[in-house]
Design an enzyme around this catalytic site. Structure first.
Site, PDB file in Angstrom:
ATOM      1  N   GLY A 153       0.823  -1.205   0.000  1.00 54.40           N
ATOM      2  CA  GLY A 153       0.000   0.000   0.000  1.00 54.40           C
ATOM      3  C   GLY A 153       0.857   1.255   0.000  1.00 54.40           C
ATOM      4  O   GLY A 153       2.058   1.221   0.276  1.00 54.40           O
ATOM      5  N   CYS A 154       0.231   2.389  -0.309  1.00 56.07           N
ATOM      6  CA  CYS A 154       0.963   3.657  -0.405  1.00 56.07           C
ATOM      7  C   CYS A 154       1.384   4.162   0.972  1.00 56.07           C
ATOM      8  O   CYS A 154       2.555   4.507   1.195  1.00 56.07           O
ATOM      9  CB  CYS A 154       0.128   4.697  -1.133  1.00 56.07           C
ATOM     10  N   TYR A 155       0.442   4.199   1.911  1.00 52.03           N
ATOM     11  CA  TYR A 155       0.796   4.620   3.264  1.00 52.03           C
ATOM     12  C   TYR A 155       1.879   3.701   3.837  1.00 52.03           C
ATOM     13  O   TYR A 155       2.801   4.139   4.522  1.00 52.03           O
ATOM     14  CB  TYR A 155      -0.431   4.540   4.180  1.00 52.03           C
ATOM     15  N   THR A 156       1.726   2.404   3.573  1.00 51.57           N
ATOM     16  CA  THR A 156       2.636   1.440   4.183  1.00 51.57           C
ATOM     17  C   THR A 156       4.037   1.555   3.625  1.00 51.57           C
ATOM     18  O   THR A 156       5.018   1.475   4.370  1.00 51.57           O
ATOM     19  CB  THR A 156       2.109   0.011   3.997  1.00 51.57           C
TER      20      THR A 156
END
Length: 351
Positions: free
Chosen positions: A149-152
């Site tokens: 994921g992007c946040y991750t």
């Protein structure tokens, strides 16, 4: 030439895959799948692709697609690939999934956080978590890659060196992150309307956001044990970008002193000095989304707070590139033995 197909080609991440792969010297896009725009010209959906991408959007017949390509990108909602995946498809083509369906090793964790039954848990152990900087050698051998994921991606890379080297207590880690609205996808939602987002900033998914266990699992591998963090995302009125500001308590030395700036910086250099797409900024220069927009770069830096005994770690990336499509292409390059940066020499846009 690597023959590629994209399911979900008309979402924001799918469109970014099309943009990047169109400029990739070693890839030919053979299939653009989109349930929403079957038989429509792709360039009529994304006019920026006029005279650049020919052909119509097709249905997402994954069996037929796997017969025609070497790699399938699935830029689809959670649950799609898990609901259709079969061994016979993996024998025909490699798969890079941009959803969360195969990011975890435990189906119970997935089902708890996503509230979806996992339909093909037999592939979860095989799937490789596609954070290239951490799992490069595993990605090279993979048939099925779970694109992070992007946040991750941003949160993990900003903290990973200090967790891995035992310089911080990971159970004290607090991640405060902001995202542009494209992270919510292209579907029409009232909360994402201009009047709802403009001149506003809001937290959401407080204590419940689905990326929390993903960050915990991956940083837990670095720590060598299970960890628990606080993760709070925020929506900000811009198109692209993730900025993660992270706080954690430093582990004091036996004499009670804190690690020095030089010691911490040397650890970041140890892990990232040879990484093409992770830029450790100079002291006193901190990441901004504008300086990575449109690129596959992640900028990271840190600041020690001697008063509180904590360190503040900051990361920034473009959620549609390194946070989604760019990372997927980076994974593809590794899977097919291509230069890792091929197609990704994207200079950040400014202004």
């Amino acid at each position: 030439m690597v023959k590629a197909g994209i399911i979900g080609a008309t979402g924001y991440a799918g469109a970014e895959l099309v943009r990047i792969l169109t400029g990739h010297k070693e890839v030919e896009i053979k299939w653009l799948g989109s349930r929403s725009y079957i038989d429509k010209k792709y360039a009529s959906v994304y006019q920026n692709m006029f005279e650049l991408v020919e052909g119509n959007c097709l249905d997402d017949n994954i069996g037929e697609l796997a017969d025609k390509v070497d790699v399938v990108f699935t830029a689809t909602p959670q649950g799609y690939l898990a609901s259709v995946m079969k061994e016979e498809y993996l024998e025909k083509a490699k798969f890079i999934d941009l959803s969360a369906d195969f990011r975890f090793k435990d189906a119970d964790v997935y089902e708890h956080w996503y509230q979806i039954e996992h339909k093909s848990p037999q592939f979860m152990e095989e799937a490789v978590y596609g954070l290239c900087e951490l799992n490069r050698e595993k990605v090279k051998q993979a048939r099925l890659v779970a694109n992070p994921g992007c946040y991750t991606t941003c949160s993990i890379l900003a903290a990973y060196p200090l967790v891995k080297e035992g310089l911080i207590d990971p159970d004290t880690l607090i991640v405060d992150a902001k995202s542009g609205t494209s992270g919510a996808g292209r579907g029409a939602k009232v909360n994402n309307l201009f009047c709802e987002v403009n001149e506003n900033i809001k937290a959401y998914g407080i204590t419940t956001h689905r990326h929390t266990p993903e960050i915990e699992e991956q940083l837990g591998y670095a720590a060598g044990r299970r960890i628990t963090i606080n993760f709070t995302p925020h929506l900000v009125p811009m198109n692209r970008g993730i900025l993660a500001t992270e706080y954690a308590s430093l582990i004091r030395k036996p004499d009670g002193s804190l690690p020095t700036e030089e010691e911490i910086r040397s650890v970041y250099q140890k892990y990232f000095a040879q990484e093409k797409f992770v830029r450790v900024l100079h002291p006193g220069v901190f990441p901004e989304t504008k300086w990575v927009e449109g690129s596959n770069y992640v900028d990271v830096n840190f600041q020690i707070d001697t008063r509180t005994g904590r360190v503040i770690m900051i990361g920034a990336l473009d959620n549609l590139v390194k946070g989604a499509a760019g990372q997927a292409v980076q994974n593809m390059n590794l899977m097919f033995g291509l230069p890792e940066a091929e197609g990704l020499q994207l200079v950040p846009l400014f202004p």
